[in-house]
Design a protein around this motif. Sequence first.
Motif, PDB file in Angstrom:
ATOM      1  N   TYR A  49       0.807  -1.216   0.000  1.00 53.26           N
ATOM      2  CA  TYR A  49       0.000   0.000   0.000  1.00 53.26           C
ATOM      3  C   TYR A  49       0.848   1.277   0.000  1.00 53.26           C
ATOM      4  O   TYR A  49       0.570   2.202  -0.760  1.00 53.26           O
ATOM      5  CB  TYR A  49      -0.906   0.028   1.235  1.00 53.26           C
ATOM      6  N   TYR A  50       1.856   1.356   0.876  1.00 53.67           N
ATOM      7  CA  TYR A  50       2.483   2.649   1.148  1.00 53.67           C
ATOM      8  C   TYR A  50       3.998   2.683   0.965  1.00 53.67           C
ATOM      9  O   TYR A  50       4.615   3.715   1.244  1.00 53.67           O
ATOM     10  CB  TYR A  50       2.179   3.063   2.600  1.00 53.67           C
ATOM     11  N   SER A  51       4.612   1.615   0.495  1.00 53.73           N
ATOM     12  CA  SER A  51       6.073   1.575   0.472  1.00 53.73           C
ATOM     13  C   SER A  51       6.691   2.562  -0.501  1.00 53.73           C
ATOM     14  O   SER A  51       7.884   2.861  -0.422  1.00 53.73           O
ATOM     15  CB  SER A  51       6.556   0.152   0.136  1.00 53.73           C
ATOM     16  N   GLY A  52       5.893   3.096  -1.435  1.00 53.04           N
ATOM     17  CA  GLY A  52       6.413   4.073  -2.390  1.00 53.04           C
ATOM     18  C   GLY A  52       6.439   5.478  -1.844  1.00 53.04           C
ATOM     19  O   GLY A  52       6.918   6.403  -2.529  1.00 53.04           O
ATOM     20  N   GLY A  53       5.917   5.696  -0.621  1.00 51.46           N
ATOM     21  CA  GLY A  53       5.855   7.031  -0.045  1.00 51.46           C
ATOM     22  C   GLY A  53       4.636   7.781  -0.522  1.00 51.46           C
ATOM     23  O   GLY A  53       4.112   7.539  -1.616  1.00 51.46           O
ATOM     24  N   ASP A  54       4.150   8.737   0.300  1.00 59.19           N
ATOM     25  CA  ASP A  54       2.987   9.562  -0.044  1.00 59.19           C
ATOM     26  C   ASP A  54       1.780   8.719  -0.424  1.00 59.19           C
ATOM     27  O   ASP A  54       1.071   9.031  -1.381  1.00 59.19           O
ATOM     28  CB  ASP A  54       3.321  10.532  -1.188  1.00 59.19           C
ATOM     29  N   MET A  55       1.535   7.647   0.293  1.00 59.01           N
ATOM     30  CA  MET A  55       0.386   6.761   0.094  1.00 59.01           C
ATOM     31  C   MET A  55       0.424   6.021  -1.241  1.00 59.01           C
ATOM     32  O   MET A  55      -0.597   5.531  -1.724  1.00 59.01           O
ATOM     33  CB  MET A  55      -0.938   7.542   0.210  1.00 59.01           C
ATOM     34  N   ASP A  56       1.607   5.948  -1.863  1.00 56.83           N
ATOM     35  CA  ASP A  56       1.786   5.200  -3.106  1.00 56.83           C
ATOM     36  C   ASP A  56       2.407   3.838  -2.817  1.00 56.83           C
ATOM     37  O   ASP A  56       3.115   3.659  -1.821  1.00 56.83           O
ATOM     38  CB  ASP A  56       2.665   5.987  -4.084  1.00 56.83           C
ATOM     39  N   ALA A  57       2.152   2.882  -3.711  1.00 56.35           N
ATOM     40  CA  ALA A  57       2.578   1.501  -3.483  1.00 56.35           C
ATOM     41  C   ALA A  57       3.836   1.175  -4.276  1.00 56.35           C
ATOM     42  O   ALA A  57       4.021   1.650  -5.403  1.00 56.35           O
ATOM     43  CB  ALA A  57       1.461   0.540  -3.868  1.00 56.35           C
ATOM     44  N   ARG A  58       4.677   0.334  -3.686  1.00 57.07           N
ATOM     45  CA  ARG A  58       5.875  -0.163  -4.379  1.00 57.07           C
ATOM     46  C   ARG A  58       6.134  -1.602  -3.934  1.00 57.07           C
ATOM     47  O   ARG A  58       6.069  -1.918  -2.751  1.00 57.07           O
ATOM     48  CB  ARG A  58       7.089   0.702  -4.070  1.00 57.07           C
ATOM     49  N   ILE A  59       6.415  -2.447  -4.898  1.00 63.99           N
ATOM     50  CA  ILE A  59       6.825  -3.818  -4.618  1.00 63.99           C
ATOM     51  C   ILE A  59       8.179  -4.042  -5.265  1.00 63.99           C
ATOM     52  O   ILE A  59       8.349  -3.811  -6.474  1.00 63.99           O
ATOM     53  CB  ILE A  59       5.805  -4.834  -5.160  1.00 63.99           C
ATOM     54  N   VAL A  60       9.153  -4.457  -4.464  1.00 61.78           N
ATOM     55  CA  VAL A  60      10.477  -4.853  -4.943  1.00 61.78           C
ATOM     56  C   VAL A  60      10.672  -6.290  -4.494  1.00 61.78           C
ATOM     57  O   VAL A  60      10.724  -6.569  -3.302  1.00 61.78           O
ATOM     58  CB  VAL A  60      11.587  -3.948  -4.385  1.00 61.78           C
ATOM     59  N   ALA A  61      10.770  -7.204  -5.435  1.00 64.71           N
ATOM     60  CA  ALA A  61      10.825  -8.623  -5.069  1.00 64.71           C
ATOM     61  C   ALA A  61      11.547  -9.434  -6.128  1.00 64.71           C
ATOM     62  O   ALA A  61      11.554  -9.070  -7.314  1.00 64.71           O
ATOM     63  CB  ALA A  61       9.411  -9.169  -4.876  1.00 64.71           C
ATOM     64  N   VAL A  62      12.147 -10.528  -5.688  1.00 60.43           N
ATOM     65  CA  VAL A  62      12.725 -11.493  -6.608  1.00 60.43           C
ATOM     66  C   VAL A  62      11.605 -12.428  -7.068  1.00 60.43           C
ATOM     67  O   VAL A  62      10.936 -13.064  -6.247  1.00 60.43           O
ATOM     68  CB  VAL A  62      13.844 -12.302  -5.933  1.00 60.43           C
ATOM     69  N   LEU A  63      11.403 -12.492  -8.377  1.00 62.94           N
ATOM     70  CA  LEU A  63      10.334 -13.317  -8.935  1.00 62.94           C
ATOM     71  C   LEU A  63      10.927 -14.394  -9.839  1.00 62.94           C
ATOM     72  O   LEU A  63      11.875 -14.139 -10.597  1.00 62.94           O
ATOM     73  CB  LEU A  63       9.347 -12.456  -9.731  1.00 62.94           C
ATOM     74  N   GLU A  64      10.333 -15.576  -9.758  1.00 64.69           N
ATOM     75  CA  GLU A  64      10.759 -16.698 -10.594  1.00 64.69           C
ATOM     76  C   GLU A  64      10.197 -16.558 -12.008  1.00 64.69           C
ATOM     77  O   GLU A  64       9.242 -15.814 -12.239  1.00 64.69           O
ATOM     78  CB  GLU A  64      10.296 -18.011  -9.966  1.00 64.69           C
ATOM     79  N   PRO A  65      10.775 -17.254 -12.976  1.00 64.70           N
ATOM     80  CA  PRO A  65      10.252 -17.189 -14.341  1.00 64.70           C
ATOM     81  C   PRO A  65       8.786 -17.625 -14.382  1.00 64.70           C
ATOM     82  O   PRO A  65       8.353 -18.495 -13.618  1.00 64.70           O
ATOM     83  CB  PRO A  65      11.145 -18.172 -15.118  1.00 64.70           C
ATOM     84  N   GLY A  66       8.037 -17.019 -15.300  1.00 67.89           N
ATOM     85  CA  GLY A  66       6.639 -17.395 -15.472  1.00 67.89           C
ATOM     86  C   GLY A  66       5.750 -16.185 -15.658  1.00 67.89           C
ATOM     87  O   GLY A  66       6.211 -15.058 -15.877  1.00 67.89           O
ATOM     88  N   ASP A  67       4.437 -16.424 -15.574  1.00 71.80           N
ATOM     89  CA  ASP A  67       3.436 -15.384 -15.800  1.00 71.80           C
ATOM     90  C   ASP A  67       2.825 -14.930 -14.471  1.00 71.80           C
ATOM     91  O   ASP A  67       2.550 -15.752 -13.583  1.00 71.80           O
ATOM     92  CB  ASP A  67       2.326 -15.895 -16.720  1.00 71.80           C
ATOM     93  N   TYR A  68       2.572 -13.614 -14.376  1.00 71.74           N
ATOM     94  CA  TYR A  68       2.029 -13.020 -13.160  1.00 71.74           C
ATOM     95  C   TYR A  68       0.872 -12.079 -13.516  1.00 71.74           C
ATOM     96  O   TYR A  68       0.831 -11.496 -14.612  1.00 71.74           O
ATOM     97  CB  TYR A  68       3.104 -12.222 -12.419  1.00 71.74           C
ATOM     98  N   ALA A  69      -0.048 -11.931 -12.565  1.00 70.65           N
ATOM     99  CA  ALA A  69      -1.099 -10.916 -12.663  1.00 70.65           C
ATOM    100  C   ALA A  69      -0.713  -9.755 -11.758  1.00 70.65           C
ATOM    101  O   ALA A  69      -0.342  -9.947 -10.605  1.00 70.65           O
ATOM    102  CB  ALA A  69      -2.443 -11.493 -12.226  1.00 70.65           C
ATOM    103  N   VAL A  70      -0.792  -8.528 -12.289  1.00 76.00           N
ATOM    104  CA  VAL A  70      -0.506  -7.319 -11.531  1.00 76.00           C
ATOM    105  C   VAL A  70      -1.801  -6.521 -11.458  1.00 76.00           C
ATOM    106  O   VAL A  70      -2.367  -6.154 -12.490  1.00 76.00           O
ATOM    107  CB  VAL A  70       0.605  -6.486 -12.193  1.00 76.00           C
ATOM    108  N   ARG A  71      -2.279  -6.268 -10.241  1.00 77.78           N
ATOM    109  CA  ARG A  71      -3.562  -5.582 -10.076  1.00 77.78           C
ATOM    110  C   ARG A  71      -3.360  -4.228  -9.397  1.00 77.78           C
ATOM    111  O   ARG A  71      -2.757  -4.144  -8.315  1.00 77.78           O
ATOM    112  CB  ARG A  71      -4.526  -6.447  -9.269  1.00 77.78           C
ATOM    113  N   ALA A  72      -3.856  -3.188 -10.065  1.00 78.58           N
ATOM    114  CA  ALA A  72      -3.786  -1.818  -9.546  1.00 78.58           C
ATOM    115  C   ALA A  72      -5.149  -1.446  -8.986  1.00 78.58           C
ATOM    116  O   ALA A  72      -6.164  -1.579  -9.671  1.00 78.58           O
ATOM    117  CB  ALA A  72      -3.385  -0.852 -10.660  1.00 78.58           C
TER     118      ALA A  72
END
Length: 458
Positions: A311-334
Amino acid sequence: MVSPASNRQRWIGAGAVIAVLACALPAAAFAQTAIKVGDRVSGEITSRSRINYNDGSRSDVYGLALKKDDTIALRAEGALCARLVVLEQGAVLGDSGRNQDECEDEAPARLSFRAPADGRYEVAVSGFGPRDFGPYRLQVERTEAYRGGPLRAGAEISDVLAGGGNRYTLEVAELARYVLDMTSTEFDSVLALEGPGVELEDDDGGGGYNARITALLEPGSYTVKARSLEDAATGGFNLAVASRPLPEGVELRNEGALELDGAALTGSLAGSEREYTLHLDARRLVTLDLASEDFDTSLVVAGQGTRLRDYYSGGDMDARIVAVLEPGDYAVRAGSSDSDGMGLYTLQASSAPVPAGTGYGVLRLGKASAATLPPGGKDRYRLSVPRGGSYRIAATSPSLDVMVDVIRDGEVVASDDDSGGDMNALAEVELEAGEYELVVSSWNTEAGRYEITASRGR
């Protein structure tokens, strides 16, 4: 919030008693003074004024002849802290619902109403109780109320609240940001908006007791509902509709594939989350940023056995995800962190090779794992708990203010910041047998070395 009309139902009951007494007392003792639209009359509440035996207050009653649909605005001011009641054949048609706070602020009593039929109406001016006396000035004016038809951008109308609230149709011709403002000096405004993918309501967003709704609306027909926080309240109000077009050159992308090139796309949220797809050919350190000036953000990544939310890791109520991801397909929901979020947002994705020493993978009970946390990152570990009992999850660092979350099936079951002493985390928690995710992060999103261990409790 307690509105200016918080005592309205009590005063309606008192107003009804006024009507009963008006009929019961001899006409010669308390003759009504006839008034008409445009009049400004002066009066005074004294111990000789008509008495309301319900609360001991005194009142003056005026007779006002009106035609059907005449819309009238009454105003009473002066040394007397006045309240206004309008009656039709003994029944209360409107009540200004004053309270003591407004008296202290020397605000005038106001009451607007629409005549339901031709006839003579009674306007009662009174105080609060048996000790309220003083002079007042009563003003009677005609107002132009809304006569029907759909609302569009730029509309500004005045109207009188009917029982149960008023409904209007809003026609939206093109995608734009809309601001709807409902203001009143007579009651606590509540404004609702319903339409394609939209269901919003606001009470005090316009400041004071006024309502405001800001929303990104797509072309179509919407229903605007105006009411008071108190069901019995009546009175006049203003409703304004303004629109702001999208910034020039902005093209909306509300679905599709995300490119890992760091370029920001612009989307619009109007209800449910927007979903995008992300494909990785190799294990990568992925950074996703979701930002909005219109709502508080929620960002989700799901796929390959991983589900991440921020929810808030980007600062100012903005979202940020930093993660190691394995190969494959993902769904990203805003989406929004609450169900009412609407407006424009930007979403961008980038990736980099996984740095040496990055924390990730399986954490075994009793074995420490040392790693380097990237800036703004959250390292995730899988932990298998063979049997239920007490466990200790510790994260320590010489430079970071580390935090640790214990997650099962997407739900946080334990979280800690400084229980390990200094800026170290220690979560002591009862866990059932099963699979868990441990998330290590830094309170100030800085990068640095840390160590994490999981062990049986004492």
